[in-house]
Design a protein around this motif. Structure first.
Motif, mmCIF file in Angstrom:
data_model
loop_
_atom_site.group_PDB
_atom_site.id
_atom_site.type_symbol
_atom_site.label_atom_id
_atom_site.label_comp_id
_atom_site.label_asym_id
_atom_site.label_seq_id
_atom_site.Cartn_x
_atom_site.Cartn_y
_atom_site.Cartn_z
ATOM 1 N N LEU A 127 -12.304 7.015 -3.565
ATOM 2 C CA LEU A 127 -11.186 7.398 -4.453
ATOM 3 C C LEU A 127 -10.820 6.261 -5.409
ATOM 4 N N GLY A 128 -11.260 5.060 -5.042
ATOM 5 C CA GLY A 128 -10.909 3.880 -5.831
ATOM 6 C C GLY A 128 -11.399 3.928 -7.260
ATOM 7 N N TYR A 129 -12.436 4.726 -7.516
ATOM 8 C CA TYR A 129 -12.994 4.807 -8.867
ATOM 9 C C TYR A 129 -12.314 5.875 -9.718
ATOM 10 N N ARG A 130 -11.466 6.677 -9.085
ATOM 11 C CA ARG A 130 -10.866 7.803 -9.833
ATOM 12 C C ARG A 130 -9.563 7.327 -10.458
ATOM 13 N N THR A 131 -9.549 7.238 -11.757
ATOM 14 C CA THR A 131 -8.349 6.698 -12.418
ATOM 15 C C THR A 131 -7.172 7.659 -12.343
ATOM 16 N N SER A 132 -7.425 8.900 -11.980
ATOM 17 C CA SER A 132 -6.306 9.836 -11.867
ATOM 18 C C SER A 132 -5.546 9.677 -10.545
ATOM 19 N N VAL A 133 -6.084 8.854 -9.622
ATOM 20 C CA VAL A 133 -5.389 8.625 -8.352
ATOM 21 C C VAL A 133 -4.549 7.355 -8.468
ATOM 22 N N GLY A 134 -3.246 7.499 -8.245
ATOM 23 C CA GLY A 134 -2.361 6.333 -8.320
ATOM 24 C C GLY A 134 -2.158 5.692 -6.963
ATOM 25 N N ILE A 135 -1.922 6.520 -5.955
ATOM 26 C CA ILE A 135 -1.583 6.004 -4.623
ATOM 27 C C ILE A 135 -2.452 6.704 -3.584
ATOM 28 N N ILE A 136 -2.917 5.939 -2.602
ATOM 29 C CA ILE A 136 -3.496 6.596 -1.433
ATOM 30 C C ILE A 136 -2.805 6.049 -0.187
ATOM 31 N N ALA A 137 -2.639 6.913 0.787
ATOM 32 C CA ALA A 137 -2.002 6.487 2.040
ATOM 33 C C ALA A 137 -2.797 7.089 3.185
ATOM 34 N N SER A 138 -3.082 6.236 4.164
ATOM 35 C CA SER A 138 -3.913 6.653 5.290
ATOM 36 C C SER A 138 -3.160 6.487 6.600
ATOM 37 N N GLU A 139 -3.443 7.381 7.514
ATOM 38 C CA GLU A 139 -2.896 7.274 8.868
ATOM 39 C C GLU A 139 -3.217 5.914 9.487
ATOM 40 N N GLU A 140 -4.304 5.301 9.071
ATOM 41 C CA GLU A 140 -4.746 4.051 9.679
ATOM 42 C C GLU A 140 -4.089 2.801 9.092
ATOM 43 N N ASP A 141 -3.412 2.945 7.945
ATOM 44 C CA ASP A 141 -2.871 1.764 7.270
ATOM 45 C C ASP A 141 -1.346 1.675 7.382
ATOM 46 N N ASN A 142 -0.840 0.443 7.386
ATOM 47 C CA ASN A 142 0.607 0.245 7.494
ATOM 48 C C ASN A 142 1.340 0.720 6.258
ATOM 49 N N GLU A 143 0.756 0.457 5.108
ATOM 50 C CA GLU A 143 1.431 0.721 3.832
ATOM 51 C C GLU A 143 0.506 1.544 2.938
ATOM 52 N N PRO A 144 1.100 2.280 1.996
ATOM 53 C CA PRO A 144 0.245 2.968 1.016
ATOM 54 C C PRO A 144 -0.405 1.941 0.083
ATOM 55 N N ARG A 145 -1.496 2.314 -0.541
ATOM 56 C CA ARG A 145 -2.161 1.415 -1.499
ATOM 57 C C ARG A 145 -1.997 1.959 -2.902
ATOM 58 N N ASP A 165 -3.243 7.793 -16.899
ATOM 59 C CA ASP A 165 -4.089 8.719 -16.147
ATOM 60 C C ASP A 165 -3.602 9.001 -14.727
ATOM 61 N N ALA A 166 -2.985 7.977 -14.119
ATOM 62 C CA ALA A 166 -2.705 8.074 -12.681
ATOM 63 C C ALA A 166 -1.625 9.105 -12.411
ATOM 64 N N ARG A 167 -2.011 10.223 -11.862
ATOM 65 C CA ARG A 167 -0.992 11.243 -11.614
ATOM 66 C C ARG A 167 -1.052 11.884 -10.239
ATOM 67 N N TYR A 168 -1.944 11.415 -9.391
ATOM 68 C CA TYR A 168 -2.019 12.017 -8.048
ATOM 69 C C TYR A 168 -1.882 11.000 -6.927
ATOM 70 N N ILE A 169 -1.406 11.523 -5.790
ATOM 71 C CA ILE A 169 -1.287 10.753 -4.547
ATOM 72 C C ILE A 169 -2.182 11.466 -3.538
ATOM 73 N N VAL A 170 -3.016 10.715 -2.849
ATOM 74 C CA VAL A 170 -3.848 11.332 -1.812
ATOM 75 C C VAL A 170 -3.456 10.748 -0.453
ATOM 76 N N LEU A 171 -3.131 11.634 0.482
ATOM 77 C CA LEU A 171 -2.766 11.236 1.843
ATOM 78 C C LEU A 171 -3.863 11.738 2.769
ATOM 79 N N PHE A 172 -4.273 10.928 3.732
ATOM 80 C CA PHE A 172 -5.363 11.415 4.581
ATOM 81 C C PHE A 172 -5.371 10.839 5.988
ATOM 82 N N ASP A 173 -5.926 11.632 6.880
ATOM 83 C CA ASP A 173 -6.279 11.207 8.238
ATOM 84 C C ASP A 173 -7.802 11.087 8.188
#
Ligand code: AHG
Ligand code: MN
Ligand code: MN
Length: 332
Positions: free
Chosen positions: A86-104, A112-120
């Motif tokens: 997802l790091g290459y997609r400029t439309s993604v601003g924030i990602i947050a994972s069940e495994e991480d303490n904080e969102p990135r 361009d950045a207009r989406y947030i992706v949350l994932f397990d």
């Protein structure tokens, strides 16, 4: 006579997403790129899952994650695969994972950045060592707050009804992807010969009833009375119990066969174990899009306001009649 080409008229998930985008006249294609990134990551994860036992990917890392759970090597691998892809997609601003303490924050504020992706990244990871299905769950939100990069947590604490898309992949007897963008639930099978997810079923409907319940009944001694009465009732009515311990797999069976999955509050997890943003909310969106229901026993999951990144919630999800029945017991 020549055989009919098996691949004639093939619908890949990418093509399907593009077709779905046409239902949103305001769409720019940025969203297609986000889902495309998720799809790529799941193929990378699947390739490692299939090699478990052959390469050094089974077992624990020797750390405990933010959820207080043992981190498996595959948890970490899957997390990194999604972050990178997802790091290459400029439309993604924030990602947050069940495994991480904080969102990135993936891309500092750009037009361009207009989406947030949350994932397990890897659901059911304790099952990987024993050859039982595991999965990946994702949820996509829109960035609404203009100052989103100052407080990414605040930007992502949105109700489930705000989801733009949600889905999961099961690395099971075959690799299957299910997704929704709010226009039904569609499933795809990964064809290993061509490396593409191929349409399996459009507009999957969850049966309204089905005599299967799915719960970790070992904890029933600490469930509230309503849940315990419901479980007694299932025995009188000759229900079957199925419990895998991988939410994605238990949900997928419930989606196709009907029944109900429940993870009530327990003594150990008084707010339930499942994570609101990475597990309950995407599954609730999929369930409702397939004609089912999802509640915490009182409130519709999609209308719950998350209050923190790693919020947990009780979850009752499945066919309408079955969920309604559990709620009747729980409310009494
Ligand atoms: P994860 O592997 O992502 O931490 O999720 C495990 C979850 C979920 O998949 C499953 O429904 C549940 O934990 C099982 O919990 P119990 O072992 O308490 O039944
Ligand atoms: Mn999980
Ligand atoms: Mn997980």
């Amino acid at each position: 006579m020549a055989n009919k080409n098996h691949y004639e008229g093939i619908v890949t998930v990418q093509r399907h997403i593009i077709e779905q985008q046409k239902l949103h006249p305001e769409a720019t294609g940025a969203f297609t790129g986000v889902l495309d990134g998720i799809v790529l990551a799941t193929k990378i994860i699947e390739s490692q899952v299939r090699r478990a036992g052959l390469v050094d990917i089974i077992g624990a890392v020797g750390e405990v994650n933010v959820q207080g759970e043992i981190v498996q090597k595959l948890d970490r691998f899957a997390n990194q695969a999604i972050i990178r892809s997802l790091g290459y997609r400029t439309s993604v601003g924030i990602i947050a994972s069940e495994e991480d303490n904080e969102p990135r924050i993936i891309h500092p504020r750009t037009a361009d950045a207009r989406y947030i992706v949350l994932f397990d990244p890897l659901d059911g990871s304790s099952n990987i060592d024993v050859n039982i299905s595991v999965g990946t769950i994702f949820s996509v939100l829109r960035i609404k707050d203009p100052d989103w990069d100052k407080d990414p947590v605040k930007a992502l604490l949105q109700k489930g009804i705000e989801q733009q898309a949600a889905g999961y992949v099961i690395y099971g007897s075959s690799t299957l992807l299910a997704y929704t963008t709010g226009h039904g639930v569609h499933t795809f099978t990964l064809d290993p010969d061509i490396g593409a997810y191929v349409l399996r079923e459009e507009n999957v409907r969850m049966p309204e009833n089905g005599k299967t319940y799915s719960v970790n009944e070992a904890y029933s001694g600490t469930f509230a009375d309503g849940y315990r009465r419901y479980l007694e009732w299932t025995k009188q009515e000759k229900y079957s119990l199925r419990y895998i311990g991988t939410l994605v797999a238990d949900f997928h069976r419930t989606l196709l066969r009907g029944g109900v999955f429940l993870y009530p509050p327990t003594k150990k997890d008084p707010s339930g174990k499942l994570r609101m943003l990475y597990e309950a909310s995407p599954m609730a969106f999929l369930a409702e899009q397939a004609g089912g229901m999802a509640t915490d026993g009182k409130v519709r999951i999609l209308e719950k306001q998350p209050t923190k990144l790693h919020d947990r919630t009780p979850l009752i999800v499945g066919g309408r009649d079955e969920v309604q029945r559990v709620m009747n017991f729980v409310r009494e």
